[in-house]
Design an enzyme around this catalytic site. Sequence first.
Site, mmCIF file in Angstrom:
data_model
loop_
_atom_site.group_PDB
_atom_site.id
_atom_site.type_symbol
_atom_site.label_atom_id
_atom_site.label_comp_id
_atom_site.label_asym_id
_atom_site.label_seq_id
_atom_site.Cartn_x
_atom_site.Cartn_y
_atom_site.Cartn_z
ATOM 1 N N PRO A 9 -57.398 -74.375 -16.702
ATOM 2 C CA PRO A 9 -58.523 -74.519 -15.782
ATOM 3 C C PRO A 9 -58.288 -73.944 -14.384
ATOM 4 C CG PRO A 9 -57.458 -76.639 -16.183
ATOM 5 C CD PRO A 9 -56.901 -75.673 -17.182
ATOM 6 N N ASN A 10 -59.325 -73.341 -13.884
ATOM 7 C CA ASN A 10 -59.415 -72.786 -12.526
ATOM 8 C C ASN A 10 -58.624 -71.492 -12.330
ATOM 9 O OD1 ASN A 10 -61.102 -74.932 -11.491
ATOM 10 N ND2 ASN A 10 -59.290 -76.231 -11.659
ATOM 11 N N ARG A 17 -59.246 -68.169 -5.283
ATOM 12 C CA ARG A 17 -58.924 -69.588 -5.159
ATOM 13 C C ARG A 17 -57.671 -69.780 -4.302
ATOM 14 N NH1 ARG A 17 -55.735 -72.850 -9.909
ATOM 15 N NH2 ARG A 17 -55.914 -74.890 -8.976
ATOM 16 N N TYR A 22 -52.037 -69.158 -4.237
ATOM 17 C CA TYR A 22 -52.059 -68.438 -5.514
ATOM 18 C C TYR A 22 -52.176 -66.912 -5.380
ATOM 19 C CZ TYR A 22 -52.761 -73.168 -7.293
ATOM 20 O OH TYR A 22 -52.606 -74.501 -7.586
ATOM 21 N N ASN A 71 -49.810 -71.358 -18.771
ATOM 22 C CA ASN A 71 -50.059 -72.022 -17.498
ATOM 23 C C ASN A 71 -51.263 -72.927 -17.736
ATOM 24 O OD1 ASN A 71 -50.577 -72.948 -14.955
ATOM 25 N ND2 ASN A 71 -50.486 -70.929 -13.961
ATOM 26 N N ALA A 74 -53.962 -77.750 -14.055
ATOM 27 C CA ALA A 74 -53.873 -79.199 -13.815
ATOM 28 C C ALA A 74 -53.694 -80.002 -15.105
ATOM 29 C CB ALA A 74 -55.114 -79.664 -13.067
ATOM 30 N N GLU A 95 -43.579 -72.754 -20.292
ATOM 31 C CA GLU A 95 -44.489 -73.279 -19.258
ATOM 32 C C GLU A 95 -44.291 -72.471 -17.987
ATOM 33 O OE1 GLU A 95 -43.946 -77.475 -18.420
ATOM 34 O OE2 GLU A 95 -44.883 -77.266 -16.441
ATOM 35 N N HIS A 97 -45.828 -71.649 -13.896
ATOM 36 C CA HIS A 97 -46.695 -71.972 -12.763
ATOM 37 C C HIS A 97 -46.512 -70.911 -11.687
ATOM 38 C CE1 HIS A 97 -47.712 -75.811 -14.469
ATOM 39 N NE2 HIS A 97 -46.435 -75.984 -14.733
ATOM 40 N N ARG A 104 -44.738 -79.481 -4.200
ATOM 41 C CA ARG A 104 -46.106 -79.871 -3.830
ATOM 42 C C ARG A 104 -46.314 -81.367 -4.057
ATOM 43 N NH1 ARG A 104 -50.100 -75.746 -6.559
ATOM 44 N NH2 ARG A 104 -51.535 -76.732 -5.079
HETATM 45 C C1 DQA Z 1 -50.596 -74.339 -11.241
HETATM 46 C C2 DQA Z 1 -50.124 -75.622 -10.574
HETATM 47 C C3 DQA Z 1 -51.003 -76.783 -10.980
HETATM 48 O O1 DQA Z 1 -50.546 -77.965 -10.367
HETATM 49 C C4 DQA Z 1 -52.431 -76.524 -10.538
HETATM 50 O O2 DQA Z 1 -53.260 -77.578 -10.954
HETATM 51 C C5 DQA Z 1 -52.933 -75.210 -11.003
HETATM 52 C C6 DQA Z 1 -52.062 -74.055 -10.944
HETATM 53 C C7 DQA Z 1 -49.792 -73.112 -10.783
HETATM 54 O O3 DQA Z 1 -49.844 -72.102 -11.480
HETATM 55 O O4 DQA Z 1 -49.129 -73.146 -9.749
HETATM 56 O O5 DQA Z 1 -54.094 -75.076 -11.373
HETATM 57 O O6 DQA Z 1 -50.426 -74.465 -12.647
#
Ligand code: DQA
Length: 137
Positions: A9-10, A17, A22, A71, A74, A95, A97, A104
Amino acid sequence: MKILILNGPNLNLLGRREPLIYGNLTFDQFFESLKKKYADVELHYFQSNVEGEIINKLHEVGFGFDGIILNAGAYTHTSIAIGDAIKGIETPVIEVHISNVYAREEFRHVSYIAPNAKGIIAGFGLQSYELALESFI
Ligand code: DQA
């Protein structure tokens, strides 16, 4: 070698964003450069904001592909179901990020992906995906 990059998501908003966290590049721009650089790898990409669609995709490729770079956004910190899906498939999952989640908020320190992942890469910006790809190669 068949590799899937799976974004949650996102992450469709990358480039727009929270650019201080990011970055300014869209994922499509990054993915195009990755495909050029790793032309001998069969690279696939899928993004969804929907938890069930991420699980369906894990099931779909998880018995045929050589690796999954995930990735989960959240959902990393909330989704027992995605964690279970990774446990249930054969393809190894890394995994990733973009940000260093451990630097964070505390809720980002929890991962339901990590116990079932081959490894974790976080904090290197979009290069996190490339490092994961290198590890599969
Ligand atoms: C993320 C870190 C997550 O905590 C966050 O919710 C994201 C992006 C990252 O790539 O740093 O959406 O996965």
